[in-house]
Scaffold this motif. Sequence first.
Motif, short mmCIF file in Angstrom:
data_model
loop_
_atom_site.label_atom_id
_atom_site.label_comp_id
_atom_site.label_asym_id
_atom_site.label_seq_id
_atom_site.Cartn_x
_atom_site.Cartn_y
_atom_site.Cartn_z
N ASP A 142 27.75 35.39 28.78
CA ASP A 142 27.22 36.78 28.99
C ASP A 142 26.71 37.31 30.54
N ARG A 143 26.67 36.14 31.31
CA ARG A 143 26.61 36.50 32.69
C ARG A 143 27.75 36.89 33.69
N THR A 144 28.92 36.71 32.83
CA THR A 144 30.14 37.07 33.38
C THR A 144 30.39 38.40 33.39
N LYS A 145 30.68 38.90 34.64
CA LYS A 145 30.59 40.49 34.84
C LYS A 145 32.07 41.05 35.23
N LEU A 146 33.07 39.78 35.73
CA LEU A 146 34.37 40.17 36.09
C LEU A 146 35.02 38.93 35.91
N VAL A 147 36.21 39.27 35.24
CA VAL A 147 37.40 38.38 34.99
C VAL A 147 38.48 38.49 35.76
N TRP A 148 38.75 37.89 36.88
CA TRP A 148 39.86 38.45 37.85
C TRP A 148 41.27 37.83 37.59
N CYS A 149 42.36 38.57 37.44
CA CYS A 149 43.62 37.91 37.21
C CYS A 149 44.55 38.48 38.16
N GLU A 150 45.60 37.41 38.18
CA GLU A 150 46.60 37.97 39.22
C GLU A 150 47.97 37.35 38.34
N SER A 151 48.89 38.39 38.01
CA SER A 151 49.98 38.10 36.95
C SER A 151 51.42 38.76 37.70
N PRO A 152 52.21 37.72 38.20
CA PRO A 152 52.36 36.39 38.23
C PRO A 152 51.45 35.85 39.26
N GLY A 153 50.98 34.49 38.93
CA GLY A 153 50.20 34.03 40.06
C GLY A 153 50.73 33.62 41.32
N SER A 154 49.83 33.58 42.25
CA SER A 154 50.34 33.38 43.88
C SER A 154 51.05 32.21 43.79
N THR A 155 52.46 32.02 44.44
CA THR A 155 53.39 30.95 44.62
C THR A 155 53.87 30.44 43.31
N THR A 156 52.96 30.00 42.66
CA THR A 156 53.72 29.46 41.41
C THR A 156 53.96 30.46 40.06
N MET A 157 53.70 31.71 40.04
CA MET A 157 54.16 32.56 39.32
C MET A 157 53.96 32.41 37.84
N GLU A 158 52.68 31.89 37.53
CA GLU A 158 52.20 31.90 36.02
C GLU A 158 52.17 33.38 35.61
N ILE A 159 52.55 33.87 34.70
CA ILE A 159 52.20 34.91 33.89
C ILE A 159 51.06 34.98 32.82
N GLN A 160 50.29 35.81 32.87
CA GLN A 160 49.15 35.94 32.34
C GLN A 160 49.12 36.82 31.01
N ASP A 161 48.66 36.62 29.96
CA ASP A 161 48.37 37.35 28.85
C ASP A 161 47.26 38.35 28.98
N LEU A 162 47.93 39.41 29.57
CA LEU A 162 46.39 40.30 30.00
C LEU A 162 46.12 40.94 28.69
N ALA A 192 47.04 49.73 31.66
CA ALA A 192 47.61 49.93 30.24
C ALA A 192 47.55 48.75 29.30
N PHE A 193 47.31 47.57 29.78
CA PHE A 193 47.19 46.41 28.95
C PHE A 193 45.61 45.79 29.07
N GLY A 194 44.89 46.56 29.40
CA GLY A 194 43.62 46.41 29.11
C GLY A 194 42.73 46.10 30.51
N ALA A 195 43.29 46.00 31.54
CA ALA A 195 42.59 45.79 33.09
C ALA A 195 41.69 47.15 33.10
N ASP A 196 40.63 46.81 33.97
CA ASP A 196 39.77 48.21 34.31
C ASP A 196 39.92 48.22 35.83
N ILE A 197 40.53 47.58 36.30
CA ILE A 197 40.59 47.80 37.92
C ILE A 197 42.14 47.06 38.18
N VAL A 198 42.90 47.78 38.98
CA VAL A 198 44.17 47.33 39.46
C VAL A 198 44.05 47.40 41.03
#
Length: 398
Positions: A142-162, A192-198
């Motif tokens: 409940d204290r979490t106010k922001l979940v930060w994503c980067e897809s694909p990930g920096s350098t290693t290119m992991e794709i996140q299920d946004l 369009a996939f649920g992020a609030d900020i891009v």
Amino acid sequence: MKDLTQCVVTPDVNVDGFEALGVATHRASTIVFKSAEAYATRGQRGHDGYTYGLYGTPTTRTLEAKLTALEQGVRTFLVPSGQAANAIAALPFLKIGDKILIADTAYPPMRDFANQDLARFGVEVAYYDPVSIEDLTAKIDDRTKLVWCESPGSTTMEIQDLPAIADVAHRYGALVGCDNTWATPLNYKPLAFGADIVTEALTKYVSGHSDLLMGSITVRSEDLITPIRATLGRFGIGVSPDDASLVLRGMETLGVRLKHAADGALRLIDWIGRHPLVERVLFPALPGTQGHEIWKRDFLGTSGVFSVVLTSDAVPHAAAALDVLKTIAIGASWGGTRSLIAPMPVRQNRTATEWKQDDLVLRISVGLEDPTDLQADIEAFFAEILRRTSQAKLVRAS
């Protein structure tokens, strides 16, 4: 009117009928008002009104409007760099006692900002496995106010299920931010996939010519506008209209540049992936790679940035072998006309996951050169590694 006054008072010039394709560059710090009443009520002009150059000119507003439409958001803000966009996207929404969850594969300067500055402000900083919804679910509270994503990930290119990440975050009332620099808004639309900020590093593909720094923050809902706008005002952060005009010019060719880079990358990857010095290629558009199915589901295309994991025998010689390159430049960043290559360490930027391969990944950004010349450069690079490997074996044998 005396001559000295004539020198500083701008005459009204008729602009009727002057319809140019290019966007005019409006330079201004001071905005003047038609009356004392207009000045006194300037705060009532709203987000679209002009009050002071720090808060925008017609040039910067034009770029913001273009980005807002592409991102499918409600408002865009311009800042001096991509990392500034990441930092300002987080600051207005966190206070002492709050928590931020950051994808373990996020841009290293974002990690540094969180570890050094957010932590100093009393914000708990934690990292989650970017491809594990279970790990995110276990760490969010409940204290979490922001979940930060980067897809694909920096350098290693992991794709996140946004969409899945946003579903978890929103259940706890947390915002979701996403760094979208790799894909650009042409190839992925996080809002369009649920992020609030891009955020975007316009420095890279959008401007496209490696000659300026700029970033953008686009929000999905109206209630996020005032916190960001007010933060920018308090910090005194704005951008140059001259730089904005260069981004606008580069943006007009974004589609054709991005396609050329992506086509060139796919051509190179097909050849590089079969080379005996290569362990694997990290590129979400490549079948069989992590997140490929999510990439096919959510993304509209790919960029020209990918990473190469070399064999253990090749790694010790890779950095020195880069000196033989003639067409590809050695340098950070990506998205310009010139192809770039950079050796990137990984382990020092991981805490929630473990990078088990050699701690050197080659990140390659394909530019606008002929792919044949790029392949010749990579061939020379691999040949130099083989030469150095053979030489090292002879030394050990003696």
